[in-house]
Design an enzyme around this catalytic site. Structure first.
Site, PDB file in Angstrom:
ATOM      1  N   ASP A   5       0.839  -1.204   0.000  1.00  0.00           N
ATOM      2  CA  ASP A   5       0.000   0.000   0.000  1.00  0.00           C
ATOM      3  C   ASP A   5       0.874   1.255   0.000  1.00  0.00           C
ATOM      4  OD1 ASP A   5       0.855  -0.196   2.614  1.00  0.00           O
ATOM      5  OD2 ASP A   5      -1.152  -0.059   3.512  1.00  0.00           O
ATOM      6  N   SER A   6       2.207   1.061   0.063  1.00  0.00           N
ATOM      7  CA  SER A   6       3.133   2.180  -0.163  1.00  0.00           C
ATOM      8  C   SER A   6       2.905   2.792  -1.536  1.00  0.00           C
ATOM      9  CB  SER A   6       4.583   1.706  -0.050  1.00  0.00           C
ATOM     10  OG  SER A   6       4.820   0.564  -0.851  1.00  0.00           O
TER      11      SER A   6
ATOM     12  N   ASP B  66      -1.095  -6.048  -0.263  1.00  0.00           N
ATOM     13  CA  ASP B  66      -1.460  -5.456   1.027  1.00  0.00           C
ATOM     14  C   ASP B  66      -2.955  -5.239   1.148  1.00  0.00           C
ATOM     15  OD1 ASP B  66       0.680  -5.095   2.740  1.00  0.00           O
ATOM     16  OD2 ASP B  66       1.283  -3.182   1.860  1.00  0.00           O
TER      17      ASP B  66
ATOM     18  N   LYS C   1      -1.160  -9.400   2.885  1.00  0.00           N
ATOM     19  CA  LYS C   1      -0.438  -8.949   4.091  1.00  0.00           C
ATOM     20  C   LYS C   1      -1.321  -7.985   4.855  1.00  0.00           C
ATOM     21  CE  LYS C   1       3.262  -6.010   3.831  1.00  0.00           C
ATOM     22  NZ  LYS C   1       2.752  -4.825   4.536  1.00  0.00           N
TER      23      LYS C   1
ATOM     24  N   GLU D  54      -1.365  -5.510   8.703  1.00  0.00           N
ATOM     25  CA  GLU D  54      -0.546  -4.943   9.775  1.00  0.00           C
ATOM     26  C   GLU D  54      -1.207  -5.182  11.134  1.00  0.00           C
ATOM     27  OE1 GLU D  54       0.105  -0.760   8.982  1.00  0.00           O
ATOM     28  OE2 GLU D  54       0.979  -1.171   7.006  1.00  0.00           O
TER      29      GLU D  54
ATOM     30  N   GLU E   4       9.319  -4.197  10.435  1.00  0.00           N
ATOM     31  CA  GLU E   4       9.720  -2.895   9.887  1.00  0.00           C
ATOM     32  C   GLU E   4      10.228  -1.993  11.002  1.00  0.00           C
ATOM     33  OE1 GLU E   4       6.934  -1.002   7.230  1.00  0.00           O
ATOM     34  OE2 GLU E   4       8.097   0.867   7.188  1.00  0.00           O
TER      35      GLU E   4
END
Ligand code: KIV
Length: 269
Positions: free
Chosen positions: A48-49, A87, A117, A119, A186
């Site tokens: 999602d960056s 993501d 993925k 978070e 991270e």
């Protein structure tokens, strides 16, 4: 070069067991996926960056499911041998287990991703279990979790204090118990990443987490010099393509203005 066969989850686990480093880079479209796969990456991350490096948002928070599906589909058109992880964007999984399964399913069914993925730690365990039970491989993400950047007090190293380090290590163990196949760490101290990597049976992939993770991931635009709004300490820029692109564009513009392009060789008779 012989065509590569698709990277599988057991292969990634075996690489950890052999101590063979796993390579991962983000990819957001067809050309970046083709190039990263040609370079031999084990995994691609449709991160999602992309919200920041491709779409120009200030953070990853505004990224939508539709944007993630769109970019994942473009990556999958490159038919990569690398395992492709997409993501789950902010608010696509936090509110309910049902949202989590439905949106993970969209990334796989509409986007074509191999895995997803998400978070977060303990609070995400029911979501991880349910997505895994639906047959979708899940990668975890702990430490600096950019979707919670305001709550974390900014883009800063996590787990420096003993209690915070213990929480990250405990969350990692719970995520593994819930069924994750791999874990991104991270921006955590290298020593904490080393310890978690030694404790977990699944591969850890580090970004700003030192050299002892089972693998490394970087953002495509960061390592190629295509994004310079800011550059975290953990980024190594292998080439400055941004500068090369501006020079090529300026050369083209100048040649058009001077009537040098197109030349004979670019014209038809
Ligand atoms: O979105 C992303 O690119 C990521 C990496 C930084 C791990 O989550």
């Amino acid at each position: 070069m012989a065509a590569r066969t698709k990277v599988t989850l057991p292969q990634l686990r075996a690489m950890k067991e052999r101590g063979e480093k796993i390579t991962m880079v983000t990819a957001y479209d067809y050309p970046s996926a083709l190039l990263a796969d040609r370079a031999g990456m084990d995994m691609l991350l449709v991160g999602d960056s992309l919200g920041m490096v491709v779409l120009g948002y200030q953070s990853t928070v505004p990224v939508t499911m539709d944007e993630m599906v769109h970019h994942t589909r473009a990556v999958m058109r490159a038919n990569p041998a690398a395992l492709v992880v997409a993501d789950l964007p902010f608010l696509s999984y936090q509110a309910s287990v049902q949202d989590a399964v439905y949106n993970a399913g969209r990334l796989v069914k509409e986007g074509g991703a191999d895995a997803v993925k998400l978070e977060g730690g303990r609070a995400m365990i029911p979501m991880v279990r349910a997505i895994v039970d639906a047959g979708i491989p899940v990668m975890g993400h702990l430490g600096l979790t950019p979707q919670s950047v305001v709550q974390l007090g900014g883009y800063r190293v996590q787990g420096r204090e003993a209690a915070a380090a213990e929480k990250i290590a405990a969350d990692a163990a719970e995520l593994v118990e819930a069924g994750i196949f791999s874990l991104v760490l991270e921006c955590v101290p290298a020593e904490l990443a080393r310890r978690i990597t030694a404790e977990l049976p699944v591969p850890t992939i580090g970004i700003g987490a030192g050299p002892d993770c089972d693998g490394q991931v970087l953002v495509y635009h960061d390592l190629l010099g295509l994004f310079d709004r800011f550059q975290p300490k953990f980024v190594k820029r292998y080439v400055n393509l941004g500068e090369a692109i501006v020079k090529a564009l300026a050369d083209y513009r100048e040649e058009v203005r001077q009537g040098k392009f197109p030349g004979e060789e670019h014209s038809f008779r």
